[in-house]
Design a protein around this motif. Sequence first.
Motif, mmCIF file in Angstrom:
data_model
loop_
_atom_site.group_PDB
_atom_site.id
_atom_site.type_symbol
_atom_site.label_atom_id
_atom_site.label_comp_id
_atom_site.label_asym_id
_atom_site.label_seq_id
_atom_site.Cartn_x
_atom_site.Cartn_y
_atom_site.Cartn_z
ATOM 1 N N ALA A 1 0.835 -1.196 0.000
ATOM 2 C CA ALA A 1 0.000 0.000 0.000
ATOM 3 C C ALA A 1 0.870 1.245 0.000
ATOM 4 C CB ALA A 1 -0.899 0.000 1.229
ATOM 5 N N PRO A 2 0.477 2.278 -0.746
ATOM 6 C CA PRO A 2 1.249 3.512 -0.752
ATOM 7 C C PRO A 2 1.434 4.074 0.651
ATOM 8 C CG PRO A 2 -0.354 3.502 -2.532
ATOM 9 C CD PRO A 2 -0.634 2.292 -1.688
ATOM 10 N N VAL B 1 -8.168 4.837 1.533
ATOM 11 C CA VAL B 1 -8.523 3.794 0.583
ATOM 12 C C VAL B 1 -8.341 4.328 -0.833
ATOM 13 C CG1 VAL B 1 -10.110 2.561 2.108
ATOM 14 C CG2 VAL B 1 -10.976 4.401 0.663
ATOM 15 N N TYR B 2 -8.240 3.404 -1.768
ATOM 16 C CA TYR B 2 -7.950 3.726 -3.158
ATOM 17 C C TYR B 2 -9.065 3.159 -4.030
ATOM 18 C CZ TYR B 2 -3.575 4.687 -0.905
ATOM 19 O OH TYR B 2 -2.635 5.183 -0.034
ATOM 20 N N LEU B 3 -9.876 4.050 -4.575
ATOM 21 C CA LEU B 3 -11.004 3.669 -5.411
ATOM 22 C C LEU B 3 -10.531 3.604 -6.858
ATOM 23 C CD1 LEU B 3 -14.068 3.193 -4.924
ATOM 24 C CD2 LEU B 3 -14.415 5.591 -5.552
ATOM 25 N N GLN C 1 4.436 -0.086 -13.125
ATOM 26 C CA GLN C 1 4.201 -0.956 -11.984
ATOM 27 C C GLN C 1 2.882 -1.680 -12.224
ATOM 28 O OE1 GLN C 1 3.514 1.071 -8.269
ATOM 29 N NE2 GLN C 1 3.851 -0.760 -7.048
ATOM 30 N N VAL C 2 2.829 -2.971 -11.953
ATOM 31 C CA VAL C 2 1.592 -3.742 -12.069
ATOM 32 C C VAL C 2 0.783 -3.535 -10.792
ATOM 33 C CG1 VAL C 2 0.584 -6.052 -12.241
ATOM 34 C CG2 VAL C 2 2.564 -5.430 -13.653
ATOM 35 N N VAL C 3 -0.458 -3.096 -10.947
ATOM 36 C CA VAL C 3 -1.329 -2.801 -9.812
ATOM 37 C C VAL C 3 -2.622 -3.599 -9.963
ATOM 38 C CG1 VAL C 3 -2.704 -1.024 -8.668
ATOM 39 C CG2 VAL C 3 -0.390 -0.495 -9.454
ATOM 40 N N LEU C 4 -2.925 -4.405 -8.951
ATOM 41 C CA LEU C 4 -4.175 -5.158 -8.976
ATOM 42 C C LEU C 4 -5.133 -4.583 -7.930
ATOM 43 C CD1 LEU C 4 -2.752 -8.745 -9.633
ATOM 44 C CD2 LEU C 4 -3.459 -6.999 -11.266
ATOM 45 N N TRP C 5 -5.661 -5.380 -7.030
ATOM 46 C CA TRP C 5 -6.681 -4.879 -6.115
ATOM 47 C C TRP C 5 -6.769 -5.780 -4.898
ATOM 48 C CZ3 TRP C 5 -7.639 -6.771 -11.032
ATOM 49 C CH2 TRP C 5 -8.180 -8.055 -11.106
ATOM 50 N N GLY D 1 -5.911 1.188 3.466
ATOM 51 C CA GLY D 1 -5.013 0.773 2.400
ATOM 52 C C GLY D 1 -5.655 -0.064 1.322
ATOM 53 N N SER D 2 -6.955 -0.382 1.451
ATOM 54 C CA SER D 2 -7.621 -1.209 0.443
ATOM 55 C C SER D 2 -7.629 -0.541 -0.926
ATOM 56 C CB SER D 2 -9.072 -1.496 0.857
ATOM 57 O OG SER D 2 -9.145 -2.406 1.924
ATOM 58 N N VAL D 3 -7.447 -1.362 -1.954
ATOM 59 C CA VAL D 3 -7.619 -0.946 -3.348
ATOM 60 C C VAL D 3 -8.915 -1.586 -3.828
ATOM 61 C CG1 VAL D 3 -6.659 -0.967 -5.669
ATOM 62 C CG2 VAL D 3 -5.134 -0.786 -3.691
ATOM 63 N N ILE D 4 -9.922 -0.758 -4.075
ATOM 64 C CA ILE D 4 -11.266 -1.234 -4.411
ATOM 65 C C ILE D 4 -11.430 -1.269 -5.922
ATOM 66 C CG2 ILE D 4 -13.736 -0.787 -4.157
ATOM 67 C CD1 ILE D 4 -12.958 0.870 -1.611
#
Length: 211
Positions: A19-20, A29-31, A143-147, A173-176
């Motif tokens: 998480a950033p 959180v990251y929407l 950078q590969v970013v998933l969720w 820190g969740s990526v939604i």
Amino acid sequence: MGALAVALTAAAAVAIPAAPAEAASGKVVYLTFDDGPSPTYTPRILGILSRYGVRATFFEIGENVAAHPAITAQVARQGHSVQNHSWSHPDLRRLSGSAVSSQIAGTDRVIRAQTGRTPTCLRPPYGAVNSTVRSRAAALGKQVVLWSVDPTDWSRPGTAAIQSRVLNNVRPGSVILLHDGGGDRSQTAAALPTILSTLKARGYTFATLCG
């Protein structure tokens, strides 16, 4: 997304990068929204985000950007992050290395033309990654970013289901993962106000990924 996405969800859920830094110091959180831009749903979602003062990250498909360039420009103009989701939404693992590079580079070009910035992150369609995808992405500065939270809104499970799946699983820190393109996203748009207002009431703030 379809059946392949269902098979990959469990793997994707643990494959996001660390998480950033902002997440470590508070409830951030990251929407994120995939598969746009859509002339029907992206402007609707942008309006909701604006109303709640929330910025998000949009992982856009190159051929959709080429078809609706003004919408990508609007996404960026409203302060959201616009990132790479391939040119035509294939399973990149099934392509040659050169074809993977072409999918990424072509999308970079059309996004840069509308935003003035080259994406720094790639979200591979379906969360499908292998060593070739990662190495080609890295070679192109990605950078590969998933969720970490996936309510499977693409399957249209109902507005209430989308809301509860997000709100019951989100953590600092969740990526939604949500979708603004690729089909009928009316349920996603309808779910968004409750998601945003509830998370804000819980003390969460929202940040963008990838600059």
